[in-house]
Design a protein around this motif. Structure first.
Motif, PDB file in Angstrom:
ATOM      1  N   PRO A  42     -12.273  -4.803  -1.389  1.00  0.00           N
ATOM      2  CA  PRO A  42     -13.657  -4.870  -1.883  1.00  0.00           C
ATOM      3  C   PRO A  42     -13.731  -5.203  -3.369  1.00  0.00           C
ATOM      4  N   GLY A  43     -14.934  -5.476  -3.815  1.00  0.00           N
ATOM      5  CA  GLY A  43     -15.167  -5.779  -5.215  1.00  0.00           C
ATOM      6  C   GLY A  43     -15.648  -4.572  -5.990  1.00  0.00           C
ATOM      7  N   GLN A  44     -15.730  -4.726  -7.304  1.00  0.00           N
ATOM      8  CA  GLN A  44     -16.209  -3.667  -8.185  1.00  0.00           C
ATOM      9  C   GLN A  44     -17.457  -4.145  -8.921  1.00  0.00           C
ATOM     10  N   PRO A  45     -18.632  -3.601  -8.600  1.00  0.00           N
ATOM     11  CA  PRO A  45     -19.855  -4.044  -9.268  1.00  0.00           C
ATOM     12  C   PRO A  45     -19.917  -3.599 -10.724  1.00  0.00           C
ATOM     13  N   VAL A  46     -20.571  -4.445 -11.520  1.00  0.00           N
ATOM     14  CA  VAL A  46     -20.775  -4.187 -12.942  1.00  0.00           C
ATOM     15  C   VAL A  46     -22.268  -4.198 -13.217  1.00  0.00           C
ATOM     16  N   ALA A  47     -22.708  -3.359 -14.124  1.00  0.00           N
ATOM     17  CA  ALA A  47     -24.128  -3.199 -14.415  1.00  0.00           C
ATOM     18  C   ALA A  47     -24.805  -4.530 -14.708  1.00  0.00           C
TER      19      ALA A  47
END
Length: 428
Positions: A42-47
């Motif tokens: 999976p990915g890592q969301p950023v603000a």
């Protein structure tokens, strides 16, 4: 719902039996990474940076053989939601299932912090299909304030707590089939008429009407402030503490199912109850089957609740009783493990008495007008935890739930007495 056999008989001639094994729908979700179809990366969301949430509507889940080989319903509608509180969700967007069983929600943004999402797949009523809607487990996503060194390969979206827990776990087998169905109070005492009967044997969802009865306008309201979910599973109403049936960290919060629009001030209620657990190294959830006031203004912070059963997955005792403003009546009895049995719990509430039943037999009676609140009451299942304590993975399974009027059938007033005491606590 496995190994169901049908045949056709005409006189002395019969066809060979055909065996059916029912499928059980489910779905999983994750933050899409470099390959959005791979849940394992999976990915890592950023603000404030758009990201994509992916959904798999045909997952093959651990210890869920009924999910293996699920059919794809291409075009089935999907809804992405963000949790506001235990019962409220905000809709963020719509999508649909693709020919590979996957669906995507691109362009999602969020501020830094932890956000809880879920996806609901629509009900299907086309052709011969009658399949209710179903939701993912609440999925916790940590949104970083700025990219990390491995922002494309890291995720905190697991179905776990926001804080890391590393408890060693000893898995308990707890998946054995429950014993054969036991007796019921409704059949023993001739309770009639049936107002509502939820049997969960077709493709219902939580908002489907009762299968039988003279008052079939009810629905089930879900509540979850942690990682749990309420759903229809394996022919019953099911409360589960987290996504993984194999155990592991991530069992926290409170999960509830409350019957709406079917309240009675006086009547009879009965349900079958069974527990599952894949571990025993942590504290158990408190599992409750209760009658609670239907109207919020009558709730009185839990001081009118009637408990049909308070049980724990790894305990051999159960508690039952009633609260009545400043007074309460309660009793405790020894029981067989609910991991290996599925008793029928019931209660009869009349103007002058309350009687509790276990597998069709009276286990307690309070003969006091003061114990009966006379306000409309409704059935509620709860798996009670908190936001910080890791608990044992638990599933609460109720094959059926039934309500009856007091009009016909024997009223029972001869159960053992309960202990009376002052009520000094208040449920929040």
């Amino acid at each position: 719902m496995f190994g169901i056999r049908y045949r056709v008989v005409s006189g002395k001639v019969a066809t060979s039996p055909v065996t059916f094994n029912a499928k059980g729908q489910d779905l999983t979700m994750w933050v899409a990474g470099e390959d959005p179809s791979q849940e394992s990366d999976p990915g890592q969301p950023v603000a404030d940076v758009p990201f994509t949430i992916a959904v798999d509507t045909t997952p093959s889940l651990v210890r869920r053989p009924e999910t293996i080989g699920l059919p794809v319903f291409a075009g089935r509608g999907l809804t992405l939601q963000r949790r506001l509180d235990g019962v409220s969700w905000e809709t963020l967007g719509r999508s649909s299932v693709g020919p590979d069983g996957l669906g995507y929600f691109p362009g999602v943004t969020a501020p830094a912090g932890t956000v809880v999402y879920r996806v609901i797949q629509d009900e299907i009523s086309s052709g011969a299909n009658r399949i209710g809607w179903m939701q993912t487990f609440p999925t916790y996503v940590t949104v970083l304030a700025q990219p990390s060194k491995r922002s494309s390969a890291t995720t905190s979206l697991a179905d776990t707590t926001a804080t890391t827990r590393t408890a060693a776990r000893s898995l308990v087998s707890g998946r054995q089939a429950a014993a054969g169905a036991s007796a019921t109070a409704s059949s023993r005492y001739g309770w009639y008429p049936t107002l509502w009967d939820y049997s969960w044997e077709a493709g219902q969802s939580l908002t489907s009407p009762a299968d039988l009865g003279t008052s079939r306008n009810g629905r089930w309201q879900e509540y979850a402030d942690g990682a749990g979910r309420v759903s229809r599973q394996n022919g019953g109403l099911y409360l589960d503490s987290q996504r993984s049936n194999a155990g592991g960290p991530g069992d926290f919060g409170t999960t509830r199912a409350t019957l709406m629009d079917s309240a009675l001030a006086h009547g009879r209620w009965e349900a079958r109850l069974r527990l599952k657990s894949a571990e025993s190294s942590d504290a158990d959830f408190k599992v409750l089957v209760e009658l609670v006031p239907d109207r919020p203004e009558d709730y009185a912070c839990g001081r009118r609740n009637i408990t049909l059963a308070e049980v724990y997955a790894h305990s051999d005792t159960m508690t039952f009783g009633v609260k009545a403003d400043a007074r309460q009546w309660s009793a405790t009895r020894s029981i067989a493990s609910l991991i290996h049995s599925s008793p029928a719990v019931a209660v009869e509430v009349a103007k002058g008495h309350i009687t509790w039943f276990w597998d069709g037999k009276p286990i307690g009676t309070v003969r006091s007008r003061a114990a009966v609140s006379d306000v409309p009451m409704t059935l509620r299942f709860s798996m009670v935890g908190d936001q910080t304590t890791e608990r044992n993975q638990t599933g609460v399974h109720s094959d059926w739930q039934r309500g009856f009027a007091l009009g016909k059938g024997k009223q029972v007033l001869n159960g053992p007495s309960l202990t009376s005491s002052a009520l000094t606590t208040c449920e929040g």
